[in-house]
Enzyme design. Structure first.
Site, PDB file in Angstrom:
ATOM      1  N   ASP A   1      -5.875   2.332  -3.115  1.00  0.00           N
ATOM      2  CA  ASP A   1      -7.081   2.163  -2.300  1.00  0.00           C
ATOM      3  C   ASP A   1      -7.302   3.383  -1.405  1.00  0.00           C
ATOM      4  O   ASP A   1      -8.268   3.438  -0.650  1.00  0.00           O
ATOM      5  CB  ASP A   1      -7.051   0.868  -1.489  1.00  0.00           C
ATOM      6  CG  ASP A   1      -5.982   0.855  -0.399  1.00  0.00           C
ATOM      7  OD1 ASP A   1      -5.130   1.772  -0.369  1.00  0.00           O
ATOM      8  OD2 ASP A   1      -5.984  -0.087   0.418  1.00  0.00           O
TER       9      ASP A   1
ATOM     10  N   ASP B 165      -1.149   1.467  -3.930  1.00  0.00           N
ATOM     11  CA  ASP B 165      -2.042   0.447  -4.488  1.00  0.00           C
ATOM     12  C   ASP B 165      -3.426   1.003  -4.807  1.00  0.00           C
ATOM     13  O   ASP B 165      -4.345   0.248  -5.121  1.00  0.00           O
ATOM     14  CB  ASP B 165      -2.143  -0.764  -3.558  1.00  0.00           C
ATOM     15  CG  ASP B 165      -2.894  -0.466  -2.268  1.00  0.00           C
ATOM     16  OD1 ASP B 165      -2.907   0.703  -1.847  1.00  0.00           O
ATOM     17  OD2 ASP B 165      -3.463  -1.404  -1.682  1.00  0.00           O
TER      18      ASP B 165
ATOM     19  N   ASP C  51      -2.519   6.420  -3.409  1.00  0.00           N
ATOM     20  CA  ASP C  51      -1.343   5.815  -2.786  1.00  0.00           C
ATOM     21  C   ASP C  51      -0.864   4.681  -3.685  1.00  0.00           C
ATOM     22  O   ASP C  51      -1.367   4.488  -4.794  1.00  0.00           O
ATOM     23  CB  ASP C  51      -1.639   5.348  -1.361  1.00  0.00           C
ATOM     24  CG  ASP C  51      -2.595   4.170  -1.315  1.00  0.00           C
ATOM     25  OD1 ASP C  51      -3.322   3.951  -2.309  1.00  0.00           O
ATOM     26  OD2 ASP C  51      -2.625   3.449  -0.298  1.00  0.00           O
TER      27      ASP C  51
ATOM     28  N   SER D  12       0.823  -1.215   0.000  1.00  0.00           N
ATOM     29  CA  SER D  12       0.000   0.000   0.000  1.00  0.00           C
ATOM     30  C   SER D  12       0.856   1.263   0.000  1.00  0.00           C
ATOM     31  O   SER D  12       1.612   1.508  -0.935  1.00  0.00           O
ATOM     32  CB  SER D  12      -0.949  -0.041   1.193  1.00  0.00           C
ATOM     33  OG  SER D  12      -1.919   0.971   1.126  1.00  0.00           O
TER      34      SER D  12
END
Length: 445
Positions: free
Chosen positions: A245, A243, A241, A102
């Protein structure tokens, strides 16, 4: 021993459990569990990742373990975490796996699972995988092995899904948008979604090299986006960010629009207002007050999108999120999706014919300071009497005017010190005082 944390398995690449050897065993263990629980003889798993260099090694190890257990694997390549959740459902897979850490630096990585419904894997299945990891790895008869194939149209499938959440009779033709991709998983699909809906897009940090993910960019470092929006004369900016999400936005004046602002917009400015909103213990008190005035329900969950999701399901609501930019809109997606969240804000802008800054007029966050105290080794701050005394003293000082929150990160050795109140200087001073107290006690420990 449980390898699963609050957001899957995460750590520094090359150190247990984020090693190729463990990923191979994990793939095999997960494959055995999925075979037992799948109605199919050879269940299907979709496997995606962000842009970290180490992701390619972990991908190879995971797919080898899954194939050895007799599981078929569809390789999606670098794609946002919510894209993996969507494609798990769209491709009728038994599970989805994401390789990502992430918003963490490039040297970290992680592995997390989605159920066939595109939701976080139930704790019961995670426990079964843990038990399977204790067993020896053995190879299936050759005739029972699975195999891996690459899905060549995964990007296009996800782009179309994102666009489907935006009203078909709306477009973004009159908007100029700066998109910060964090050199991460949305580096290609992110700008494409907004371009295909008609926006003029300026893409930033969309050249991943495997090592630059989240480096001074993205939703955790929006400063350059704020500057770029003003320099380009754009209508707004959007930052993901690593990834994708999480999302934060920037208005045309360079002001930051965080997760609390986004929830405020979706809850009070949209035509179809939600019955209630789930925030977290980190949500600003101003959001709670504003929603109460708008007759919109509000409850706080623990930090983490899985807890927000749980609270949404318990209350029968669809809108929730965190100040960091995890935004869930369960009528659109099963998990936090940065692109879809941004599209919902853009929907409100178009339907109200208002600029982003106009949607948050009159909504002012209480001064809040968050200090991340990074430690060599994690400790429980509430196990140290001297720290507890400091926390109690601070709470008494802010009584009726603010609050403090001290919590451990679920993904890294960090203590998060949050102080919120009606006096900005007091909040800053108190937050730094408490952070220094944690640092000094950590050195003693």
């Amino acid at each position: 021993m449980s390898y699963f944390g609050t957001d899957g398995i995460r750590g520094k690449f090359g150190q247990m459990p984020i090693t190729p050897e463990f990923a191979l065993k994990l793939g095999f263990a997960a494959g055995k569990v999925l075979k037992r629980t799948s109605p199919k003889n050879k269940p299907l798993v979709v496997l995606g990742k962000d842009t970290r260099l180490s992701g390619y090694i972990l991908e190879s190890a995971l797919q080898a373990g899954l194939n050895a257990a007799g599981v078929y694997v569809h390789l999606l390549g670098p794609l946002p975490t919510p894209a993996i959740a969507h494609l798990t459902r769209a491709l009728h897979a038994h599970a989805g796996i994401v390789i990502s850490a992430s918003h963490n630096p490039y040297f970290d990585n992680g592995i997390k699972f989605f159920s066939s419904e595109g939701k976080k894997l139930p704790d019961s299945l995670q426990e079964e995988i843990n038990k399977e990891l204790e067993k020896d790895l053995f190879i299936e008869d050759t005739a029972n092995l699975g195999k891996s194939v690459r899905v060549t149209d995964a990007n296009g499938r996800y782009i179309e899904f994102c666009k489907s959440t935006f009203p078909y009779h709306f477009d973004l033709n009159n908007l100029k948008i700066v998109v910060d991709c964090a050199h991460g998983a949305a580096y290609s699909v992110g700008p494409s979604v907004f371009r295909e809906l008609g926006a003029k897009v300026v893409a930033l940090y969309n050249e991943p090299d495997g090592l630059n993910i989240n480096e001074n960019c993205g939703s955790t470092h929006p400063e350059s986006l704020q500057k770029a929006v003003v320099e380009h004369g754009a209508d707004l900016g959007i930052a993901f960010d690593g990834d994708a999400d999480r999302v934060v936005m920037v208005d045309k004046f360079g002001n930051l629009i965080d997760g609390d602002h986004i929830l405020y917009i979706l809850a009070t400015q949209a035509k179809n207002k939600p019955a209630g909103v789930v925030g977290t213990v980190m949500s600003n008190m101003a959001l709670e007050v504003a929603l109460e005035k708008a007759n919109v329900g509000f409850v706080r969950a623990k930090v983490g999108d899985r807890y927000v999701l749980q609270a949404l399901e318990e209350n029968g609501w669809v809108t929730g999120g965190e100040p960091s930019g995890h935004i869930l809109t369960l009528d659109k997606s099963t998990t936090g999706d940065a692109i879809i969240a941004a599209l919902q804000v853009l929907t409100v802008m178009v339907e109200q014919n208002k600029a982003l800054h106009e949607l948050v007029n009159g909504f002012k966050l209480y001064p809040q300071v968050l200090v991340n105290v990074r430690l060599e080794q994690m400790l429980d701050p509430y196990s140290i009497p001297a720290l507890v005394a400091e926390f109690n003293k601070a709470e008494e000082q802010l009584k009726g005017r603010g609050r403090i929150l001290i919590r451990k990160s679920g993904t890294e050795p960090v203590i998060r010190v949050m102080v919120e109140g009606d006096n900005e200087q007091e909040v800053k001073t108190l937050a730094e005082h408490l952070a220094n107290a944690v640092r000094s006690q950590a050195q003693v420990a």
